[in-house]
Design an enzyme around this catalytic site. Structure first.
Site, PDB file in Angstrom:
ATOM      1  N   ASP A   8       0.860  -1.192   0.000  1.00 44.22           N
ATOM      2  CA  ASP A   8       0.000   0.000   0.000  1.00 44.22           C
ATOM      3  C   ASP A   8       0.889   1.231   0.000  1.00 44.22           C
ATOM      4  OD1 ASP A   8      -2.093  -1.728   0.130  1.00 44.22           O
ATOM      5  OD2 ASP A   8      -2.796  -1.140   2.120  1.00 44.22           O
ATOM      6  N   ASP A 129     -15.139  -3.010  -1.273  1.00 41.28           N
ATOM      7  CA  ASP A 129     -14.700  -2.855   0.108  1.00 41.28           C
ATOM      8  C   ASP A 129     -15.929  -2.571   0.953  1.00 41.28           C
ATOM      9  OD1 ASP A 129     -12.129  -3.004  -1.026  1.00 41.28           O
ATOM     10  OD2 ASP A 129     -12.158  -0.858  -1.427  1.00 41.28           O
TER      11      ASP A 129
END
Length: 243
Positions: A8, A129
């Site tokens: 990330d 998500d």
């Protein structure tokens, strides 16, 4: 079953967030390319990368870091974060990204996903998500009113390569994957589903190899790798043995 190590990106650095909160970021490596090389050396075969700043900005923000990673490794890379138009999709695929992940735009502009999946077969994934069952967008800053299943079903027969389903409540907290919700989603659609959020230990690998999880295409692992809770060699050996 593919185990995807996650990188990330925030401000050009390799970080992990807790529950998607940018204020709760831990920096694990200042050099994402070096991190990618490390994962390749450990034997991983597919890299999962998210441009966190891009997810909030709605456009790529860590392109230099991503390009450095592409130069550093030969394994395929899937990339999400700030990919919201066809030009961005084409640009990343041209630069060597194997598969783009579309999240916010999958909720707001499903025709973009369908068009891209048709134009680039096997190279477009959808990132769903979920927070309390509802899909979050804009880098998880906003929660929509639709469920992951409702959005996933929009893309049946569209040629989408995979659905990446993340349980936000668990993400970065090492609580274990939410396999019940992930498998329930996989059982209702024909698109391959990848589990994400909360991967904690070798027990998650074992759970992924149980018969009930056979429809899952893989899982994404982040913090558990960075802080040493998951031994890469042991995890990959277990998967190989099961195959």
């Amino acid at each position: 079953m593919i185990l995807f190590p996650a990188v990330d990106l925030k401000n050009g650095q390799c970080v992990r967030l807790e529950q998607g909160d940018m204020a709760r970021a831990t920096v694990f490596n200042l050099d994402p390319a070096a991190q990618a090389r490390s994962f390749a050396a450990q034997g991983f075969e597919y890299l999962h990368v998210v441009d966190l700043d891009g997810a909030f900005a709605g456009k790529p923000m860590n392109a230099h870091a991503v390009e450095a990673m592409l130069k550093a490794v030969t394994m395929p890379v899937q990339l999400g974060g700030g990919i919201r138009d066809l030009a961005t999709i084409e640009a990343w695929l041209d630069k060597g990204i194997t598969r783009v992940i579309i999240g916010t735009a999958a909720v707001r502009d499903p025709e973009l996903v369908k068009g891209a999946a048709k134009k680039f077969p096997g190279r477009v994934a959808v990132g769903l998500d979920a927070r309390d069952g509802k899909v979050a967008v804009e880098g998880w800053a906003e929660t929509s009113h639709v469920t992951a299943l409702e959005i996933a079903q929009r893309f049946e027969d569209a040629g989408v390569a995979a659905i990446i389903f993340t349980d936000i409540a668990r993400d970065g907290l090492l609580k274990g994957l939410n396999l019940d919700a992930t498998i329930a989603l996989a059982d209702r659609i024909s698109i391959p589903v990848i589990a994400s959020g909360g991967f904690a230990s070798i027990d998650d690998v074992k759970a992924l190899l149980e018969p009930r999880a056979k429809k899952l295409a893989g899982a994404i692992v982040g913090r558990a790798l960075y802080d040493g809770r998951l031994d890469p060699a042991a995890a990959l050996k277990l998967i190989k043995t099961a195959a």
